[in-house]
Design a protein around this motif. Structure first.
Motif, PDB file in Angstrom:
ATOM      1  N   PRO A 122       0.797  -1.229   0.000  1.00 45.75           N
ATOM      2  CA  PRO A 122       0.000   0.000   0.000  1.00 45.75           C
ATOM      3  C   PRO A 122       0.833   1.285   0.000  1.00 45.75           C
ATOM      4  CG  PRO A 122      -0.189  -1.147   2.114  1.00 45.75           C
ATOM      5  CD  PRO A 122       0.576  -2.047   1.199  1.00 45.75           C
ATOM      6  N   ALA A 123       2.084   1.223   0.392  1.00 44.87           N
ATOM      7  CA  ALA A 123       2.900   2.449   0.436  1.00 44.87           C
ATOM      8  C   ALA A 123       4.352   2.097   0.184  1.00 44.87           C
ATOM      9  CB  ALA A 123       2.751   3.141   1.789  1.00 44.87           C
ATOM     10  N   ARG A 124       5.118   3.103  -0.186  1.00 46.12           N
ATOM     11  CA  ARG A 124       6.568   2.960  -0.223  1.00 46.12           C
ATOM     12  C   ARG A 124       7.063   3.087   1.215  1.00 46.12           C
ATOM     13  NH1 ARG A 124       5.901   5.116  -5.321  1.00 46.12           N
ATOM     14  NH2 ARG A 124       5.443   7.178  -4.454  1.00 46.12           N
ATOM     15  N   ILE A 125       7.645   2.031   1.709  1.00 43.77           N
ATOM     16  CA  ILE A 125       8.045   1.993   3.114  1.00 43.77           C
ATOM     17  C   ILE A 125       9.391   2.691   3.255  1.00 43.77           C
ATOM     18  CG2 ILE A 125       8.621   0.475   5.049  1.00 43.77           C
ATOM     19  CD1 ILE A 125       6.833  -1.658   3.511  1.00 43.77           C
ATOM     20  N   PHE A 205       1.327  -7.765  14.235  1.00 43.48           N
ATOM     21  CA  PHE A 205       0.473  -6.703  13.753  1.00 43.48           C
ATOM     22  C   PHE A 205       1.371  -5.670  13.083  1.00 43.48           C
ATOM     23  CE2 PHE A 205      -3.448  -4.165  14.907  1.00 43.48           C
ATOM     24  CZ  PHE A 205      -4.313  -5.092  14.371  1.00 43.48           C
ATOM     25  N   GLY A 206       0.935  -5.082  11.961  1.00 46.32           N
ATOM     26  CA  GLY A 206       1.697  -4.006  11.334  1.00 46.32           C
ATOM     27  C   GLY A 206       1.011  -2.675  11.597  1.00 46.32           C
ATOM     28  N   ILE A 207       1.796  -1.637  11.790  1.00 49.87           N
ATOM     29  CA  ILE A 207       1.267  -0.291  12.065  1.00 49.87           C
ATOM     30  C   ILE A 207       1.831   0.652  11.014  1.00 49.87           C
ATOM     31  CG2 ILE A 207       1.230   1.615  13.735  1.00 49.87           C
ATOM     32  CD1 ILE A 207       2.123  -1.661  15.202  1.00 49.87           C
ATOM     33  N   TRP A 208       0.949   1.316  10.277  1.00 54.22           N
ATOM     34  CA  TRP A 208       1.376   2.286   9.258  1.00 54.22           C
ATOM     35  C   TRP A 208       1.411   3.685   9.858  1.00 54.22           C
ATOM     36  CZ3 TRP A 208       3.400   0.843   4.806  1.00 54.22           C
ATOM     37  CH2 TRP A 208       3.055  -0.398   4.273  1.00 54.22           C
ATOM     38  N   ILE A 209       2.494   4.405   9.586  1.00 55.72           N
ATOM     39  CA  ILE A 209       2.618   5.778  10.101  1.00 55.72           C
ATOM     40  C   ILE A 209       1.987   6.753   9.110  1.00 55.72           C
ATOM     41  CG2 ILE A 209       4.252   7.606  10.737  1.00 55.72           C
ATOM     42  CD1 ILE A 209       3.926   5.325  12.793  1.00 55.72           C
ATOM     43  N   SER A 210       1.244   7.659   9.667  1.00 49.07           N
ATOM     44  CA  SER A 210       0.561   8.708   8.903  1.00 49.07           C
ATOM     45  C   SER A 210       1.477   9.933   8.880  1.00 49.07           C
ATOM     46  CB  SER A 210      -0.785   8.922   9.597  1.00 49.07           C
ATOM     47  OG  SER A 210      -1.301  10.170   9.377  1.00 49.07           O
ATOM     48  N   THR A 211       1.148  10.992   9.576  1.00 50.21           N
ATOM     49  CA  THR A 211       2.032  12.160   9.608  1.00 50.21           C
ATOM     50  C   THR A 211       3.273  11.844  10.438  1.00 50.21           C
ATOM     51  OG1 THR A 211       0.696  12.952  11.451  1.00 50.21           O
ATOM     52  CG2 THR A 211       0.223  13.862   9.303  1.00 50.21           C
ATOM     53  N   GLY A 212       4.380  12.459  10.064  1.00 51.29           N
ATOM     54  CA  GLY A 212       5.640  12.235  10.760  1.00 51.29           C
ATOM     55  C   GLY A 212       5.972  13.353  11.734  1.00 51.29           C
ATOM     56  N   PHE A 231      -3.591  -0.215  10.168  1.00 53.02           N
ATOM     57  CA  PHE A 231      -2.991  -1.462  10.643  1.00 53.02           C
ATOM     58  C   PHE A 231      -3.070  -2.539   9.563  1.00 53.02           C
ATOM     59  CE2 PHE A 231      -4.698   0.923  14.190  1.00 53.02           C
ATOM     60  CZ  PHE A 231      -3.675   0.896  15.116  1.00 53.02           C
ATOM     61  N   CYS A 232      -2.193  -3.523   9.674  1.00 48.84           N
ATOM     62  CA  CYS A 232      -2.241  -4.688   8.787  1.00 48.84           C
ATOM     63  C   CYS A 232      -1.717  -5.891   9.560  1.00 48.84           C
ATOM     64  CB  CYS A 232      -1.407  -4.434   7.519  1.00 48.84           C
ATOM     65  SG  CYS A 232       0.364  -4.235   7.831  1.00 48.84           S
ATOM     66  N   LEU A 233      -1.650  -7.033   8.909  1.00 49.04           N
ATOM     67  CA  LEU A 233      -1.029  -8.225   9.478  1.00 49.04           C
ATOM     68  C   LEU A 233       0.368  -8.360   8.900  1.00 49.04           C
ATOM     69  CD1 LEU A 233      -4.134 -10.557   9.165  1.00 49.04           C
ATOM     70  CD2 LEU A 233      -3.182  -9.558  11.266  1.00 49.04           C
ATOM     71  N   THR A 260       9.693 -10.083   4.560  1.00 48.77           N
ATOM     72  CA  THR A 260       8.635  -9.815   5.538  1.00 48.77           C
ATOM     73  C   THR A 260       7.359  -9.692   4.715  1.00 48.77           C
ATOM     74  OG1 THR A 260      10.169  -8.601   6.957  1.00 48.77           O
ATOM     75  CG2 THR A 260       7.812  -8.199   7.316  1.00 48.77           C
ATOM     76  N   SER A 261       6.288 -10.375   5.129  1.00 48.24           N
ATOM     77  CA  SER A 261       5.031 -10.325   4.367  1.00 48.24           C
ATOM     78  C   SER A 261       3.995  -9.503   5.119  1.00 48.24           C
ATOM     79  CB  SER A 261       4.481 -11.742   4.164  1.00 48.24           C
ATOM     80  OG  SER A 261       5.391 -12.530   3.434  1.00 48.24           O
ATOM     81  N   ILE A 262       3.219  -8.718   4.382  1.00 47.32           N
ATOM     82  CA  ILE A 262       2.133  -7.971   5.023  1.00 47.32           C
ATOM     83  C   ILE A 262       0.836  -8.142   4.235  1.00 47.32           C
ATOM     84  CG2 ILE A 262       3.619  -6.239   6.103  1.00 47.32           C
ATOM     85  CD1 ILE A 262       2.747  -4.281   3.903  1.00 47.32           C
ATOM     86  N   SER A 263      -0.279  -8.016   4.942  1.00 45.06           N
ATOM     87  CA  SER A 263      -1.577  -8.030   4.278  1.00 45.06           C
ATOM     88  C   SER A 263      -1.756  -6.701   3.551  1.00 45.06           C
ATOM     89  CB  SER A 263      -2.689  -8.266   5.293  1.00 45.06           C
ATOM     90  OG  SER A 263      -2.693  -7.267   6.287  1.00 45.06           O
ATOM     91  N   PRO A 264      -2.470  -6.706   2.419  1.00 44.15           N
ATOM     92  CA  PRO A 264      -2.468  -5.522   1.543  1.00 44.15           C
ATOM     93  C   PRO A 264      -3.351  -4.365   2.009  1.00 44.15           C
ATOM     94  CG  PRO A 264      -3.740  -7.312   0.561  1.00 44.15           C
ATOM     95  CD  PRO A 264      -3.121  -7.872   1.803  1.00 44.15           C
ATOM     96  N   TRP A 265      -4.327  -4.621   2.870  1.00 45.37           N
ATOM     97  CA  TRP A 265      -5.305  -3.573   3.185  1.00 45.37           C
ATOM     98  C   TRP A 265      -4.958  -2.849   4.469  1.00 45.37           C
ATOM     99  CZ3 TRP A 265      -8.029  -2.022  -0.654  1.00 45.37           C
ATOM    100  CH2 TRP A 265      -8.333  -2.911  -1.695  1.00 45.37           C
ATOM    101  N   VAL A 266      -5.028  -1.523   4.402  1.00 43.55           N
ATOM    102  CA  VAL A 266      -4.773  -0.676   5.574  1.00 43.55           C
ATOM    103  C   VAL A 266      -6.095  -0.484   6.309  1.00 43.55           C
ATOM    104  CG1 VAL A 266      -3.922   1.556   6.384  1.00 43.55           C
ATOM    105  CG2 VAL A 266      -2.942   0.506   4.317  1.00 43.55           C
ATOM    106  N   ILE A 267      -6.217  -1.141   7.466  1.00 44.59           N
ATOM    107  CA  ILE A 267      -7.446  -1.032   8.254  1.00 44.59           C
ATOM    108  C   ILE A 267      -7.297   0.206   9.134  1.00 44.59           C
ATOM    109  CG2 ILE A 267      -9.032  -2.284   9.779  1.00 44.59           C
ATOM    110  CD1 ILE A 267      -8.348  -3.851   7.206  1.00 44.59           C
ATOM    111  N   THR A 268      -8.199   1.158   8.969  1.00 45.22           N
ATOM    112  CA  THR A 268      -7.985   2.470   9.598  1.00 45.22           C
ATOM    113  C   THR A 268      -8.328   2.443  11.081  1.00 45.22           C
ATOM    114  OG1 THR A 268     -10.237   3.231   9.130  1.00 45.22           O
ATOM    115  CG2 THR A 268      -8.561   3.640   7.430  1.00 45.22           C
TER     116      THR A 268
END
Lengths: 425, 425
Positions: A122-125, A205-212, A231-233, A260-268
């Motif tokens: 979903p994003a460039r990490i 659990f994966g955590i996506w960062i929004s604003t820095g 969040f993702c798996l 490292t594998s992650i699920s594709p959907w960002v659950i808000t």
């Protein structure tokens, strides 16, 4: 809670109603390509995906800007907008996709059958950080080295973490090649280079960062939750034999960074609002977190009640459940992870990814890694079809699922995080 | 060696002739902004910088493509081209900038006075990895915990490394704010959060990755050197008190990720060709590297003979030399680092950055960190003006320099890697 969580709300996308993962109450964001098309941002609704860029013009104000920011091949620009536009997009999409929507005809041509689409990261990490907040996992792993004293003295003060490899994070479904590396079993006197014999999964659990934050400016704990986009798996694949030999004194490296594998959907965070719970009280005698990690509201609402499941599918059978745990077993909240990571001024950026650490429950049926289930490979697990596993074999597929459920609300899921082991090259 | 190394070659840019760092034999690449202008790729020549995009049309074939790839605000696309176009660019620029060049008039308007330019990070860093290849540093640091057994059993087999933070790498000249964090001195029973009291530098070499590898496909040692785009100086700032408390069991994290400083110019493998030496033989009794790390040619030519210097400037005086060491003290070659990092299939990418590990010499006058010089702060160093230092104080400036020198060749330098400590916020 608002109209987007209303359990009576249904979607004109029929497959969404009663969908295990993606009813209209979820609306997770991701990046997909329709057959023959370019990668673009979308939202999952039932068995379909709505093209966000294509419908942006139907959305008002902030929601329109958010959809436009999510129209490209990565959600970083969308994450950078922060919580306000994300919430506006959710509210507008919920209305637009609801039964009786005036825009049904305009939306229909921009809905793709998910089965025909390819999902992407979903994003460039920018940077990927892996925490160690699963206290039962930390205890089980520690026991293998220090049976009488498994948790180190810093564990209950420091949300322990290390930097992982961003380039090798892959979306669910990508096969994982068994890594080669240096291994030195105790019975051998010198190491050798070859395929890992002790390949494992770690349910995180994966955590996506929004604003820095700007370099040098810590994020206070009271604002930390606002910096989370969703969040993702996450499967933190681990080669235990490589790890055991390489990891002193500077931590895991090649044992983890091959994939490292992650699920594709960002659950808000908004979709998960009904499933927020208080951080479980610390056991008697544990220290209170230091002030920079302590916030009353975070303690009251900062944890999540989500069932997380690990399944193993072998070439012979399955999928068989290996474990069922819950995100409430994490010793630190997600906001504490954000506050800690930035407390020295380290700059977080939109699209950074955190792993939570392996989410094991206190009991064997919820251990998130084979390392724990099989006591480091000493006690094989017997699968329902009679097969045995100490560690993963070539052709094995590991599947993670997560589900949020609470009386009075429509349950939502995360979709799958899945990966199949290929033989070493 | 070729015409670009010819010691008799001089440049029409007068300041280049006899320049300590950037004679026409060096030609390092970087990203700069002229006053009021956009960031763009350039090459350092004496006290000037040549705008690469602006002169690309004067260059033939591959050199032209290389200059065009280097015209933007980051060199990643240039790095991705690999060694062939980089060598072609060097050869063409050497001719173009030489005394008697037919293009002098065309070049002059595209030469900027370096003193009027701002230098930037030369590339967008995908992942940053820090190695631990300075065996004397590893020994000195290990002694503080294990006086009788400072090197762990894996050290002479594994080019030990850990992942660092890419987002906080900054170009030389950027001030560094003293980090806050959890510290627990031995005499205290619980940790507290506050400014680091034991802030340190680490003198390292930086390695820029050129072409990468596909995930799952290791880079063989015989091809590993081809994947290096160039070198810089790197200060791995370290908060020793934070490190001592946080780093078990997963390695350094907040003790390092608040800032890393690098010198702005990418010194190419071609510029360093005259300063290549054999990897020094391992001490009697040390194991031979495993096959995947062993290559005769790498052993014969894979090390570098470069003097590296650390200077400290305080608010009261200096700069004073703290140490003088040499890159030949690294226990592993740069090619071994590349081969090891990818030996499990981890995918490297153009613009990835490696740190070498702290380059200490066997003797105190070449220790690359205050941790070693002051025995962890127990024995202060006395500066020539009478000041004492155990660790860095606010207002201190740490400066790294490197110089390559060999009979029959024109010496070249790296420029500075410099950073000043700001008080904690």
């Amino acid at each position: 809670m608002d109209a987007t969580h209303d359990p009576k709300r249904r979607s004109f996308v029929a497959s969404a109603n009663g969908h295990a993962d993606f009813p209209v109450q979820n609306l997770p964001l991701g990046v997909f390509s329709p057959k023959g098309g370019e990668a673009r941002g979308g939202v999952a609704i039932g068995d379909s995906i709505l093209d966000l860029g294509a419908v942006a013009h139907l959305l008002p104000g902030d929601a329109c800007s958010a959809a436009e920011a999510a129209a490209g091949d990565a959600l970083n620009a969308f994450f950078a907008l922060g919580a306000g536009p994300r919430r506006a997009l959710r509210a507008a999409l919920s209305d637009l996709l609801a039964e009786g929507s005036a825009q049904e005809a305009a939306l229909r041509p921009n809905l793709y059958d998910a089965a025909d689409c390819t999902l992407h990261l979903p994003a460039r990490i920018g940077d990927y950080t892996d925490f160690f907040a699963g206290i039962h996992h930390a205890t089980n792993a520690g026991k293998q080295f220090r049976p009488d004293n498994p948790l180190l003295p810093n564990y209950k003060y420091v949300p322990v973490a290390y930097h992982g490899r961003a380039s090798s994070v892959r979306v669910s479904g990508t096969a994982v090649r068994r890594p080669k590396g240096q291994r030195k079993p105790a019975k051998e006197t010198v190491p050798s280079y070859g395929p890992s014999r002790n390949l494992d999964h770690e349910m995180e659990f994966g955590i996506w960062i929004s604003t820095g934050n700007a370099q040098g400016e810590p994020i206070p704990i009271g604002r930390a939750a606002e910096h989370i986009a969703g969040f993702c798996l996450l499967n933190d694949w681990s080669a235990r034999d490589i790890q055991g030999w390489e990891a002193q004194p500077l931590g895991p490296f090649l044992a983890k960074n091959f994939a490292t594998s992650i699920s594709p959907w960002v659950i808000t965070p908004e979709a998960l609002e009904p499933f927020r719970i208080a951080q479980p009280p610390r056991p008697e005698g544990d220290p209170k977190p230091l002030d920079y990690l302590w916030d009353e509201q975070d303690q009251a609402r900062g944890a999540l009640d989500l069932a997380v499941e690990v399944l193993l599918q072998t070439k012979q059978g399955g999928p068989f459940r290996l474990s069922l745990s819950n995100t409430s077993h994490l010793y630190w909240t997600f906001a504490q992870m954000v506050a800690h990571h930035s407390c020295n001024g380290c700059n977080l950026q939109p699209g950074d990814l955190f792993g939570s650490g392996t989410i094991s429950s206190p009991t064997e049926d919820g251990f998130g890694a084979l390392l724990e289930i099989t006591l480091g490979g000493r006690k094989p697990v017997i699968l329902p079809n009679g097969e045995e596993r100490r560690f993963l074999e070539d052709g094995d597929t590991v599947i993670f699922r997560a589900r949020a459920q609470r009386d009075g609300f429509v349950p939502i899921g995360f979709g799958e995080c899945r990966g199949t082991i290929l033989p070493a090259s």
